[in-house]
Design a protein around this motif. Structure first.
Motif, PDB file in Angstrom:
ATOM      1  N   LEU A  64      -9.848  -2.283   6.342  1.00 57.26           N
ATOM      2  CA  LEU A  64     -10.818  -1.989   5.291  1.00 57.26           C
ATOM      3  C   LEU A  64     -11.193  -3.270   4.570  1.00 57.26           C
ATOM      4  O   LEU A  64     -10.344  -4.111   4.332  1.00 57.26           O
ATOM      5  N   GLN A  65     -12.468  -3.442   4.203  1.00 57.25           N
ATOM      6  CA  GLN A  65     -12.824  -4.577   3.347  1.00 57.25           C
ATOM      7  C   GLN A  65     -12.669  -4.106   1.905  1.00 57.25           C
ATOM      8  O   GLN A  65     -13.633  -3.788   1.226  1.00 57.25           O
ATOM      9  N   GLU A  66     -11.437  -4.014   1.474  1.00 57.14           N
ATOM     10  CA  GLU A  66     -11.114  -3.549   0.120  1.00 57.14           C
ATOM     11  C   GLU A  66     -10.769  -4.765  -0.723  1.00 57.14           C
ATOM     12  O   GLU A  66     -10.439  -5.811  -0.187  1.00 57.14           O
ATOM     13  N   ASP A  67     -10.812  -4.589  -2.043  1.00 52.08           N
ATOM     14  CA  ASP A  67     -10.446  -5.751  -2.840  1.00 52.08           C
ATOM     15  C   ASP A  67      -8.995  -5.727  -3.281  1.00 52.08           C
ATOM     16  O   ASP A  67      -8.599  -6.438  -4.176  1.00 52.08           O
ATOM     17  N   ASN A  68      -8.180  -4.893  -2.643  1.00 49.43           N
ATOM     18  CA  ASN A  68      -6.733  -5.051  -2.861  1.00 49.43           C
ATOM     19  C   ASN A  68      -5.962  -4.773  -1.576  1.00 49.43           C
ATOM     20  O   ASN A  68      -6.320  -3.906  -0.789  1.00 49.43           O
ATOM     21  N   ILE A  69      -4.896  -5.576  -1.407  1.00 47.59           N
ATOM     22  CA  ILE A  69      -4.183  -5.522  -0.131  1.00 47.59           C
ATOM     23  C   ILE A  69      -3.353  -4.236  -0.005  1.00 47.59           C
ATOM     24  O   ILE A  69      -3.043  -3.812   1.094  1.00 47.59           O
TER      25      ILE A  69
ATOM     26  N   ALA B 177      -4.432  -1.212  -0.700  1.00 48.44           N
ATOM     27  CA  ALA B 177      -5.303  -0.198  -0.080  1.00 48.44           C
ATOM     28  C   ALA B 177      -5.430  -0.449   1.423  1.00 48.44           C
ATOM     29  O   ALA B 177      -5.462   0.499   2.218  1.00 48.44           O
ATOM     30  N   ILE B 178      -5.464  -1.719   1.799  1.00 44.89           N
ATOM     31  CA  ILE B 178      -5.600  -2.061   3.218  1.00 44.89           C
ATOM     32  C   ILE B 178      -4.335  -1.627   3.972  1.00 44.89           C
ATOM     33  O   ILE B 178      -4.400  -1.014   5.042  1.00 44.89           O
ATOM     34  N   ALA B 179      -3.172  -1.924   3.374  1.00 49.24           N
ATOM     35  CA  ALA B 179      -1.899  -1.559   4.023  1.00 49.24           C
ATOM     36  C   ALA B 179      -1.734  -0.037   4.083  1.00 49.24           C
ATOM     37  O   ALA B 179      -1.282   0.519   5.095  1.00 49.24           O
ATOM     38  N   ARG B 180      -2.128   0.642   3.005  1.00 45.44           N
ATOM     39  CA  ARG B 180      -1.978   2.105   2.962  1.00 45.44           C
ATOM     40  C   ARG B 180      -2.820   2.767   4.052  1.00 45.44           C
ATOM     41  O   ARG B 180      -2.337   3.581   4.833  1.00 45.44           O
ATOM     42  N   PHE B 181      -4.060   2.337   4.121  1.00 41.43           N
ATOM     43  CA  PHE B 181      -4.962   2.926   5.106  1.00 41.43           C
ATOM     44  C   PHE B 181      -4.476   2.611   6.526  1.00 41.43           C
ATOM     45  O   PHE B 181      -4.419   3.482   7.390  1.00 41.43           O
ATOM     46  N   GLY B 182      -4.094   1.343   6.762  1.00 36.98           N
ATOM     47  CA  GLY B 182      -3.660   0.932   8.103  1.00 36.98           C
ATOM     48  C   GLY B 182      -2.432   1.693   8.560  1.00 36.98           C
ATOM     49  O   GLY B 182      -2.344   2.130   9.715  1.00 36.98           O
ATOM     50  N   ALA B 183      -1.459   1.867   7.655  1.00 39.45           N
ATOM     51  CA  ALA B 183      -0.217   2.556   8.023  1.00 39.45           C
ATOM     52  C   ALA B 183      -0.504   4.024   8.372  1.00 39.45           C
ATOM     53  O   ALA B 183      -0.002   4.547   9.379  1.00 39.45           O
ATOM     54  N   ARG B 184      -1.331   4.674   7.584  1.00 45.12           N
ATOM     55  CA  ARG B 184      -1.649   6.095   7.860  1.00 45.12           C
ATOM     56  C   ARG B 184      -2.407   6.226   9.166  1.00 45.12           C
ATOM     57  O   ARG B 184      -2.118   7.110   9.983  1.00 45.12           O
ATOM     58  N   TRP B 185      -3.350   5.357   9.339  1.00 44.51           N
ATOM     59  CA  TRP B 185      -4.177   5.411  10.546  1.00 44.51           C
ATOM     60  C   TRP B 185      -3.304   5.214  11.789  1.00 44.51           C
ATOM     61  O   TRP B 185      -3.400   5.968  12.763  1.00 44.51           O
ATOM     62  N   ALA B 186      -2.436   4.224  11.764  1.00 45.61           N
ATOM     63  CA  ALA B 186      -1.617   3.901  12.939  1.00 45.61           C
ATOM     64  C   ALA B 186      -0.556   4.976  13.196  1.00 45.61           C
ATOM     65  O   ALA B 186      -0.275   5.323  14.345  1.00 45.61           O
TER      66      ALA B 186
ATOM     67  N   ASP C 279       1.738  -4.757   7.899  1.00 44.07           N
ATOM     68  CA  ASP C 279       1.906  -5.824   6.889  1.00 44.07           C
ATOM     69  C   ASP C 279       0.528  -6.349   6.532  1.00 44.07           C
ATOM     70  O   ASP C 279      -0.217  -6.768   7.418  1.00 44.07           O
ATOM     71  N   ASP C 280       0.176  -6.289   5.266  1.00 41.31           N
ATOM     72  CA  ASP C 280      -1.046  -6.968   4.847  1.00 41.31           C
ATOM     73  C   ASP C 280      -0.672  -7.998   3.791  1.00 41.31           C
ATOM     74  O   ASP C 280       0.031  -7.676   2.837  1.00 41.31           O
ATOM     75  N   SER C 281      -1.121  -9.214   4.016  1.00 37.34           N
ATOM     76  CA  SER C 281      -0.730 -10.316   3.135  1.00 37.34           C
ATOM     77  C   SER C 281      -1.956 -11.054   2.639  1.00 37.34           C
ATOM     78  O   SER C 281      -3.024 -10.973   3.244  1.00 37.34           O
ATOM     79  N   GLY C 282      -1.782 -11.792   1.565  1.00 36.51           N
ATOM     80  CA  GLY C 282      -2.902 -12.584   1.060  1.00 36.51           C
ATOM     81  C   GLY C 282      -2.428 -13.703   0.155  1.00 36.51           C
ATOM     82  O   GLY C 282      -1.388 -13.600  -0.500  1.00 36.51           O
ATOM     83  N   LEU C 283      -3.222 -14.758   0.146  1.00 38.40           N
ATOM     84  CA  LEU C 283      -2.952 -15.927  -0.700  1.00 38.40           C
ATOM     85  C   LEU C 283      -3.911 -15.874  -1.892  1.00 38.40           C
ATOM     86  O   LEU C 283      -5.134 -15.794  -1.701  1.00 38.40           O
ATOM     87  N   PHE C 284      -3.356 -15.894  -3.094  1.00 42.20           N
ATOM     88  CA  PHE C 284      -4.149 -15.770  -4.321  1.00 42.20           C
ATOM     89  C   PHE C 284      -4.060 -17.076  -5.105  1.00 42.20           C
ATOM     90  O   PHE C 284      -2.997 -17.401  -5.640  1.00 42.20           O
ATOM     91  N   ILE C 285      -5.183 -17.819  -5.153  1.00 39.28           N
ATOM     92  CA  ILE C 285      -5.186 -19.122  -5.814  1.00 39.28           C
ATOM     93  C   ILE C 285      -5.726 -18.957  -7.231  1.00 39.28           C
ATOM     94  O   ILE C 285      -6.864 -18.487  -7.434  1.00 39.28           O
ATOM     95  N   GLU C 286      -4.877 -19.318  -8.204  1.00 35.82           N
ATOM     96  CA  GLU C 286      -5.181 -19.005  -9.612  1.00 35.82           C
ATOM     97  C   GLU C 286      -6.523 -19.571 -10.076  1.00 35.82           C
ATOM     98  O   GLU C 286      -7.363 -18.841 -10.607  1.00 35.82           O
ATOM     99  N   VAL C 287      -6.736 -20.861  -9.846  1.00 39.54           N
ATOM    100  CA  VAL C 287      -7.939 -21.503 -10.384  1.00 39.54           C
ATOM    101  C   VAL C 287      -9.220 -21.000  -9.694  1.00 39.54           C
ATOM    102  O   VAL C 287     -10.311 -21.145 -10.225  1.00 39.54           O
TER     103      VAL C 287
END
Ligand code: IMP
Length: 184
Positions: A38-43, A45-54, A65-73
């Motif tokens: 999913l092109q969601e703005d939180n990881i 939601a992506i993990a939840r949808f992926g796990a249910r679907w699979a 596993d859905d991961s992301g790098l969040f750069i503060e600035v």
């Protein structure tokens, strides 16, 4: 040994999860059936949808596993878009974006989604705080590892065991393992 199907196309994630979970008596087996990201703005939601679907597709319990790098600035960029940004910009151009920035704080987040067929997904998250390096350092690991530093050392410079003792993935997987051990 409890065996969990890990639905992912990323062999690095499988290797890390196997090393981390093997210490807790859990083995993982990769399944590369893919799931719509999913092109969601939180990881979460992506993990939840992926796990249910699979879980429904394979008709067995699975983890994703859905991961992301969040750069503060950069206001949390690339965050949920980390995979797309890595594929399009890559580490060199992220470093260009960060040129001249003194605030280099970043957080790596991992969400493990677990689901049984017909059920709702459970989520286990972990994060590690660090900094964006000024240049690419080290060749270990994958993805953003050579530009993400924890206490002065990039994941790309660490031995696998070191990264796996403090990473976002380690922290999320330990919560997951603890929950499984509680008798699920
Ligand atoms: P996804 O979880 O597969 O969507 O990953 C998002 C992006 O972050 C991809 O480009 C991955 O290569 C990268 N990534 C995920 N986990 C890690 C990690 O532990 N280290 C470095 N990069 C990672």
């Amino acid at each position: 040994m409890r065996k969990i199907i890990f639905v992912t196309g990323n062999p690095h994630k499988v290797r890390e999860a196997s090393d981390i979970l093997s210490q807790t008596g859990i083995t993982v087996e990769q399944n590369n059936c893919g799931y719509p990201e999913l092109q969601e703005d939180n990881i979460e939601a992506i993990a939840r949808f992926g796990a249910r679907w699979a879980a429904d597709k394979l008709n067995c319990e699975v983890m994703v596993d859905d991961s992301g790098l969040f750069i503060e600035v950069l206001g949390g960029f690339p965050g949920p878009y980390s995979a797309y940004v890595f594929d399009t910009l890559g580490n060199e151009r992220i470093l260009k974006l960060m040129e001249g920035e003194t605030n280099r704080s970043a957080v790596f987040r991992c969400v493990i989604g677990y689901c049984r067929p017909g059920g709702d997904a459970l989520l286990f998250s972990g994060e590690v705080t660090g900094d964006i390096a000024k240049d690419i350092r080290g060749s270990a690991g994958f993805g953003y590892d050579p530009i993400f530093k924890v206490e002065g050392v990039t994941f790309g410079e660490m031995r696998e065991e070191e990264k796996n003792r403090l990473s976002h993935r380690y922290r999320a997987l330990m919560k997951f393992a603890r929950w499984l051990k509680e008798g699920q």
